[in-house]
Design a protein around this motif. Structure first.
Motif, mmCIF file in Angstrom:
data_model
loop_
_atom_site.group_PDB
_atom_site.id
_atom_site.type_symbol
_atom_site.label_atom_id
_atom_site.label_comp_id
_atom_site.label_asym_id
_atom_site.label_seq_id
_atom_site.Cartn_x
_atom_site.Cartn_y
_atom_site.Cartn_z
ATOM 1 N N THR A 17 -9.658 15.948 -40.056
ATOM 2 C CA THR A 17 -9.703 14.605 -39.221
ATOM 3 C C THR A 17 -8.922 14.978 -37.902
ATOM 4 O O THR A 17 -7.821 15.295 -38.272
ATOM 5 C CB THR A 17 -9.254 13.300 -39.752
ATOM 6 O OG1 THR A 17 -10.133 13.306 -41.049
ATOM 7 C CG2 THR A 17 -9.428 12.066 -39.001
ATOM 8 N N THR B 201 -6.629 13.934 -35.548
ATOM 9 C CA THR B 201 -5.521 12.623 -35.279
ATOM 10 C C THR B 201 -4.471 13.095 -34.440
ATOM 11 O O THR B 201 -4.380 14.372 -33.960
ATOM 12 C CB THR B 201 -4.517 12.407 -36.495
ATOM 13 O OG1 THR B 201 -3.858 13.308 -36.954
ATOM 14 C CG2 THR B 201 -5.705 12.107 -37.842
ATOM 15 N N ARG C 118 -1.718 15.426 -35.887
ATOM 16 C CA ARG C 118 -2.080 16.930 -35.980
ATOM 17 C C ARG C 118 -2.038 17.551 -34.797
ATOM 18 O O ARG C 118 -1.989 18.864 -34.735
ATOM 19 C CB ARG C 118 -3.415 16.929 -36.956
ATOM 20 C CG ARG C 118 -3.207 16.334 -38.269
ATOM 21 C CD ARG C 118 -4.693 16.142 -38.892
ATOM 22 N NE ARG C 118 -4.443 15.626 -40.596
ATOM 23 C CZ ARG C 118 -5.314 15.616 -41.171
ATOM 24 N NH1 ARG C 118 -6.525 15.577 -40.892
ATOM 25 N NH2 ARG C 118 -5.001 15.372 -42.430
ATOM 26 N N THR D 17 -3.614 14.434 -47.251
ATOM 27 C CA THR D 17 -5.191 14.038 -46.385
ATOM 28 C C THR D 17 -4.770 12.548 -45.469
ATOM 29 O O THR D 17 -3.852 11.916 -46.030
ATOM 30 C CB THR D 17 -6.249 13.635 -47.084
ATOM 31 O OG1 THR D 17 -5.992 12.768 -48.076
ATOM 32 C CG2 THR D 17 -6.566 15.076 -48.068
ATOM 33 N N THR D 18 -5.569 12.463 -44.623
ATOM 34 C CA THR D 18 -5.492 11.070 -44.137
ATOM 35 C C THR D 18 -5.798 10.082 -45.163
ATOM 36 O O THR D 18 -5.383 8.926 -44.668
ATOM 37 C CB THR D 18 -6.490 11.003 -42.977
ATOM 38 O OG1 THR D 18 -7.764 11.512 -43.184
ATOM 39 C CG2 THR D 18 -6.025 11.823 -41.729
ATOM 40 N N THR D 19 -6.764 10.464 -46.117
ATOM 41 C CA THR D 19 -7.183 9.367 -46.977
ATOM 42 C C THR D 19 -6.119 8.710 -47.811
ATOM 43 O O THR D 19 -6.102 7.650 -47.878
ATOM 44 C CB THR D 19 -7.952 10.399 -48.169
ATOM 45 O OG1 THR D 19 -8.747 11.360 -47.522
ATOM 46 C CG2 THR D 19 -9.037 9.418 -48.837
ATOM 47 N N ASN E 170 -4.381 6.038 -45.139
ATOM 48 C CA ASN E 170 -5.451 5.118 -44.853
ATOM 49 C C ASN E 170 -5.587 4.063 -46.179
ATOM 50 O O ASN E 170 -5.563 3.045 -46.084
ATOM 51 C CB ASN E 170 -6.787 5.548 -44.767
ATOM 52 C CG ASN E 170 -6.825 6.208 -43.310
ATOM 53 O OD1 ASN E 170 -6.286 6.263 -42.662
ATOM 54 N ND2 ASN E 170 -8.026 7.251 -43.555
ATOM 55 N N SER F 58 -12.164 3.423 -42.209
ATOM 56 C CA SER F 58 -11.169 4.394 -41.090
ATOM 57 C C SER F 58 -12.342 4.909 -40.373
ATOM 58 O O SER F 58 -13.169 5.059 -40.772
ATOM 59 C CB SER F 58 -10.404 5.327 -41.745
ATOM 60 O OG SER F 58 -10.998 6.389 -42.393
ATOM 61 N N GLU G 133 -12.950 8.872 -39.223
ATOM 62 C CA GLU G 133 -12.551 10.290 -39.668
ATOM 63 C C GLU G 133 -13.362 11.070 -38.840
ATOM 64 O O GLU G 133 -14.499 11.585 -39.137
ATOM 65 C CB GLU G 133 -12.667 10.438 -40.992
ATOM 66 C CG GLU G 133 -12.149 9.564 -42.139
ATOM 67 C CD GLU G 133 -10.623 9.771 -42.091
ATOM 68 O OE1 GLU G 133 -10.199 10.693 -41.829
ATOM 69 O OE2 GLU G 133 -9.938 8.724 -42.294
#
Ligand SMILES: N[C@@H](CCC(=O)N[C@@H](CS)C(=O)NCC(=O)O)C(=O)O
Length: 338
Positions: A103, A105, A108, A152-154, A157, A220, A222
């Motif tokens: 993702t 972001t 990042r 992770t972004t997971t 979120n 979210s 992604e």
């Protein structure tokens, strides 16, 4: 070394300074191989077949870049990375690019100092539960155990979603999708959460996919796409425009079936510039005239790559949705080739 890189202490510390110096294209050419970071295995996106040959929607991006730069879509060393190891692999120079459902972001880009060169899949985070749990909304998951991939972004979120809905959960941290699948099927967690595309890909490999439901909430944004290091714009341009070539090819109706014919010249100047019969776009990139022709010929245009690996007629079964061309109401929009 043209540029040294500084990484935040909590991000990707301890890497060799200068790993992001310019010259990636020269390194790739000298090596004769593109080192492309992918997942450790996610059906439809990146996975080795029985002969050890990597296939998939993200793999096709690596192959398109290798075809553009090296003239050979097989001149790729696929480097499996996890959610955690992918950024270190890219920052350290172990890989030249990362194409791994990552993702785009702010942090990042700005903090880890990576350049996302585009989006190859617009996604969002979802939840999968066994049907037997009798749950129809993510808001009913108070107190659930949740399998989640680290780094992770997971992860982030999930915390936001539960907090804003004033419910609690117990994370079951996991390194790879294969492990998550195993743990989830073994009942180590009530819920698996990741990008909705990843849930579809994972469920497709289950013996009885129908026993599992993907809940309606997408919590979210992604935007998934390939990335390179900051500091090497020439290399970033090659990756960006190789991806754009695949997207533009679909828009203009250039396919693996007609590309040889169209590359003889057409009355559409944009197709001619794309395929190198007019203009000097290849030269501007430091490549030859046929760079984009090779990138497209490798596995077809964006739509062909989507249909073959993850589309509605595959076990993964994803609709184009947001990933339709802008001309069809989607978000895919390659800037002009001029
Ligand atoms: N898009 C999210 C999540 C990416 C992610 O790690 N997804 C998992 C589940 S779909 C995956 O690709 N696993 C493959 C693997 O374990 O190698 C991110 O960039 O942080």
């Amino acid at each position: 070394m043209k540029k040294s890189v500084f990484f935040g202490a909590l991000t990707v510390a301890g890497l060799a300074a200068g790993a992001a110096a310019a010259g990636t294209m020269d390194d790739v050419k000298a090596r004769g191989k593109l080192n492309c970071g992918v997942t450790t295995g996610l059906v439809g996106f990146a996975a080795p077949d029985a002969n050890g040959e990597w296939n998939g929607f993200d793999v096709a991006v690596c192959r398109a870049v290798a075809a553009a730069v090296l003239g050979d879509q097989n001149a790729v060393e696929f480097v499996p990375t996890t959610g955690k190891t992918r950024f270190t692999a890219l920052a350290s120079g172990e890989i030249d690019m990362l194409a791994r459902n990552t993702t785009w972001t702010f942090s990042r880009d700005v903090d880890l100092k990576f350049e996302f060169v585009g989006v190859n899949y617009y996604d969002g985070q979802g939840f999968m539960v066994p049907k037997s749990l009798g749950v129809s909304s993510a808001k009913e998951l108070d107190g659930a155990t949740v399998c989640i991939q680290t780094g992770t972004t997971t992860e982030l979120n999930l915390a936001d979603f539960f907090r804003s809905n004033n419910i609690s959960y117990e994370p079951v941290p996991i390194e790879t999708n294969a492990e998550a699948q195993q743990q989830y099927l073994a009942g180590a967690c009530d819920v698996y959460t990741t990008d909705a595309s990843g849930l579809a890909a994972t469920r497709a490999t289950f013996e009885t996919p129908g026993d599992h439901v993907i809940l309606p909430e997408i919590i979210s944004k992604e935007p998934l796409g390939p990335l390179v290091r900051h500091g090497d714009n020439e290399w970033g341009d090659i990756a960006r425009w190789s991806l754009n070539a695949l997207i533009a090819a679909e828009e203009y109706g250039v396919t693996s079936a007609n590309i040889e014919e169209l590359a003889k010249g057409t009355n559409n100047p944009e197709i001619n510039r794309l395929l190198g019969t007019e203009g000097t776009l290849g030269e501007m990139l430091g490549l030859d005239k046929e760079w984009a022709k090779r990138a497209i010929a490798a596995n077809g245009n964006y739509g062909e790559i989507f249909a073959k690996n993850i589309g509605e007629n595959t076990p993964v079964g994803l609709a184009r949705g947001l990933n339709a061309q802008w001309t069809n109401g989607g978000l895919l929009y390659a800037p002009p080739f001029r």
